[in-house]
Design a protein around this motif. Structure first.
Motif, PDB file in Angstrom:
ATOM      1  N   ARG A   1       5.568 -22.622 -62.970  1.00  0.00           N
ATOM      2  CA  ARG A   1       5.166 -24.011 -63.198  1.00  0.00           C
ATOM      3  C   ARG A   1       6.313 -24.910 -62.731  1.00  0.00           C
ATOM      4  O   ARG A   1       7.484 -24.601 -62.952  1.00  0.00           O
ATOM      5  CB  ARG A   1       4.901 -24.261 -64.678  1.00  0.00           C
ATOM      6  N   PHE A   2       5.971 -26.042 -62.105  1.00  0.00           N
ATOM      7  CA  PHE A   2       7.006 -26.962 -61.642  1.00  0.00           C
ATOM      8  C   PHE A   2       6.506 -28.397 -61.746  1.00  0.00           C
ATOM      9  O   PHE A   2       5.304 -28.663 -61.805  1.00  0.00           O
ATOM     10  CB  PHE A   2       7.431 -26.635 -60.210  1.00  0.00           C
ATOM     11  N   GLN A   3       7.450 -29.336 -61.735  1.00  0.00           N
ATOM     12  CA  GLN A   3       7.143 -30.756 -61.741  1.00  0.00           C
ATOM     13  C   GLN A   3       8.240 -31.514 -61.033  1.00  0.00           C
ATOM     14  O   GLN A   3       9.395 -31.067 -60.973  1.00  0.00           O
ATOM     15  CB  GLN A   3       6.989 -31.286 -63.168  1.00  0.00           C
ATOM     16  N   THR A   4       7.902 -32.674 -60.466  1.00  0.00           N
ATOM     17  CA  THR A   4       8.922 -33.570 -59.933  1.00  0.00           C
ATOM     18  C   THR A   4       9.522 -34.353 -61.095  1.00  0.00           C
ATOM     19  O   THR A   4       8.819 -34.718 -62.039  1.00  0.00           O
ATOM     20  CB  THR A   4       8.326 -34.537 -58.901  1.00  0.00           C
ATOM     21  N   THR A   5      10.820 -34.601 -61.015  1.00  0.00           N
ATOM     22  CA  THR A   5      11.506 -35.252 -62.129  1.00  0.00           C
ATOM     23  C   THR A   5      12.232 -36.524 -61.712  1.00  0.00           C
ATOM     24  O   THR A   5      13.028 -37.061 -62.482  1.00  0.00           O
ATOM     25  CB  THR A   5      12.516 -34.284 -62.772  1.00  0.00           C
ATOM     26  N   GLY A   6      11.981 -37.008 -60.507  1.00  0.00           N
ATOM     27  CA  GLY A   6      12.640 -38.215 -60.037  1.00  0.00           C
ATOM     28  C   GLY A   6      11.935 -38.760 -58.820  1.00  0.00           C
ATOM     29  O   GLY A   6      10.884 -38.254 -58.400  1.00  0.00           O
ATOM     30  N   GLU A   7      12.521 -39.806 -58.245  1.00  0.00           N
ATOM     31  CA  GLU A   7      11.957 -40.455 -57.072  1.00  0.00           C
ATOM     32  C   GLU A   7      12.534 -39.861 -55.799  1.00  0.00           C
ATOM     33  O   GLU A   7      13.673 -39.403 -55.768  1.00  0.00           O
ATOM     34  CB  GLU A   7      12.230 -41.956 -57.119  1.00  0.00           C
TER      35      GLU A   7
END
Length: 286
Positions: free
Chosen positions: A148-154
């Protein structure tokens, strides 16, 4: 796409993207075989195939700070180490960029298994750059991998994925999800140089911050195949040309910070004994 009966050029990957399937297809046969393998794994690991037919092998959620480390079924949830540490049992490196990668365990209450997640916060400065995190062992020949992964910034580009069949930090295969362009790339990295061997658009994904990538390398009737699913939807199904065994790991690219959680590896086929030999099989010393 390779038509039936057509010879495949050595070194190439034959692609087949699954669309509307008739009642009996190659994919349905492969899925049936994979299900049988999954049942065998379940008998040993306590896992069970989900009834939707497309999601990752499921298991009771691990308790906080606990991770499974058996040979056939490994789960890294990054909760057994303090925040600020690099995960134990992994080696970090970069391809196409001299800057060192920054893979750190990070405390976050929104992690899938609180309290921690794994963060990669060092952005890539060139298109050829890859941030690599390799597990030091074991060797997997027929793995079923999911994370599982997610973006955490711009950032202008966000890519995250899984490494498999790695000989070392400069020779491996990688499946990268381009979150920005909504596509999946399969890369072959040889001596630090990347080549895209499969590129397919993502036509369906689930809303929410966390996404699921699953990669399976398997074999049936002397044919090796690779299947890739994103958010439980099959995107790529391809015969491969002898990818081989190797280490596994995680990878990022682009200038957007990425976080991972619940990295899981299942050895689908093994010749390693699952239990000690019976007492009567050991010769008696006289």
């Amino acid at each position: 796409m390779r038509e039936r009966g057509q010879e495949q050029v050595p070194g190439q990957v034959s692609r087949h993207v699954l669309g509307v399937k008739p009642s009996v297809t190659r994919a349905s046969v492969l899925n049936a075989v994979a299900s049988l393998v999954g049942v065998a794994v379940a008998c040993v690991t306590g896992s069970a195939l989900a009834d939707d037919g497309g999601t990752i092998l499921k298991k009771a959620p691990p308790q906080a700070g606990v991770q499974s480390m058996s040979y056939l079924d490994r789960v890294w949830n990054f909760d057994s180490q303090p925040a600020g540490d690099m995960p134990n049992g992994f080696t970090a490196s970069s391809v196409g960029d001299e800057a060192g990668p920054l893979w750190l365990i990070e405390a976050n209450p929104a992690a899938l298994t609180a309290p921690n997640r794994l963060a990669q916060g060092q952005p890539c400065r060139t298109p050829e750059c890859l941030r690599v995190l390799l597990a030091q062992e074991p060797i997997y020949e027929w793995p079923d991998l999911a994370v599982r992964f997610q973006t955490t910034g711009e950032g202008s580009q966000a890519k995250a994925g899984i490494i498999f069949a790695a000989k070392d930090e400069r020779n491996f295969y990688a499946v990268l999800v381009d979150v920005t362009a909504k596509a999946i790339d399969v890369l072959r990295i040889h001596d630090g140089r990347s080549q895209v061997i499969v590129h397919e658009p993502i036509k369906k994904s689930k809303p929410g911050p966390w996404h699921l990538l699953r990669v399976q390398h398997n074999t049936i009737l002397s044919k090796d195949f690779m299947e890739i699913a994103y958010d439980t939807t099959m995107v790529v199904s391809a015969w491969d040309d002898g990818i081989g065994a190797g280490l596994i790991g995680l990878v990022t690219a682009g200038d957007t910070p990425i976080a991972f959680d619940n990295f899981r590896a299942i050895q689908l086929i093994t010749q390693r004994p699952m239990s000690p030999p019976a007492a009567y099989s050991t010769p008696v010393q006289r």
